[in-house]
Scaffold this active site. Structure first.
Site: not given
Ligand code: PEP
Length: 251
Positions: A9, A11, A98, A100, A171, A177, A215, A236-237
């Site tokens: 993802n 973003k 999600h 966010e 999640e 994040g 994460s 994500g990251g």
């Molecule tokens: C996400 O955006 O769905 C996510 C899990 O981000 P991260 O891996 O950065 O925690």
């Protein structure tokens, strides 16, 4: 064979050029080594969808997904994108709910339920994201929150829609994040509970894949992906760099 989903993802990051480059590096870097029981899904920004889709077109096991859509085929919804437009750009998947979108953009469960049903009936595979905040966890409300998000998010699904195209992503909001990953026990407990809820709500137990997100990194992915009831990861990251995401895909 039920394949594990390794999802990136991105973003609101990357120009289309950067997105194409990262996707290409992942595909070329992994080459023939993509395990047959895994599939990779890239979720770039809307502007990069078509280009990333073209760059993975014809590559076995690689798919494109939309980060968001509005639950209508077309119409006067300035700034929104429809599931048909996502499919037209090459998407097979889309995210709904999600954290966010829930917590920054204020999307509520009844709107998310509309998105789930509309997305599925528009032939997209839907990844419904659920998860508790840190306050809800401290108040010992994890199962209550997950149950409510599942019940409400899936309440419009009926027998005409194939729930086989449904994926759930657990999640925990506090793990997204932050660098703080849920413990193996937390994940086992939440995923076992989600599996039981899916059986109760839809009478489909093992068929619906349940992903973990929060994460995930190259050095913790192998342990997470090996846990019972974990059918993939949403990243994500650590998915922004091709090298890091490739190591996750192959973990
Ligand atoms: C996400 O955006 O769905 C996510 C899990 O981000 P991260 O891996 O950065 O925690």
């Amino acid at each position: 064979m039920i394949k594990k989903i390794m999802a990136a993802n991105w973003k609101m990051h990357k120009t289309w050029d950067e997105a194409v480059q990262t996707a290409r590096e992942v595909v070329v870097g992994i080459g023939e080594d993509l395990p047959p029981d895994r599939e990779v899904v890239f979720f770039p920004s809307g502007t990069a969808l078509k280009a990333v889709g073209e760059s993975i077109n014809g590559q076995n096991g690689y798919f494109l997904g939309g980060q968001n859509f509005y639950p209508a085929a077309q119409g006067a919804y300035t700034g929104e994108i429809s599931p048909l437009q996502l499919a037209d750009a090459g998407c097979a998947y889309a995210l709904v709910g999600h954290s966010e979108r829930r917590h920054v953009l204020g999307e509520k469960d009844d709107f998310l339920a509309e998105k789930v049903i509309f997305g599925l009936s528009s032939n997209l595979k839907i990844i419904l994201c659920i998860g508790e905040t840190i306050d809800q966890r401290r108040q010992d409300r994890v199962e209550g929150v997950l149950a409510a998000q599942l019940q409400k998010g899936l309440e419009k699904i009926d027998q005409n829609v194939s729930a086989h195209d449904l994926v759930i992503a657990y999640e925990p909001v506090w793990a997204i994040g932050t660098g703080e990953t849920a413990t193996e026990d937390d994940i086992l407990q939440a995923h076992g509970f989600i599996r039981k809820m899916l059986k109760d709500l839809l009478n489909q137990g093992q068929e619906i894949r349940v992903l973990y997100g929060g994460s995930v990194k190259p050095d913790n992915c192998a342990r997470i992906i090996a846990l019972d009831n974990v059918d993939g990861v949403l990243v994500g990251g650590a998915s922004l760099k091709a090298d890091s995401f490739s190591r996750i895909v192959l973990a």
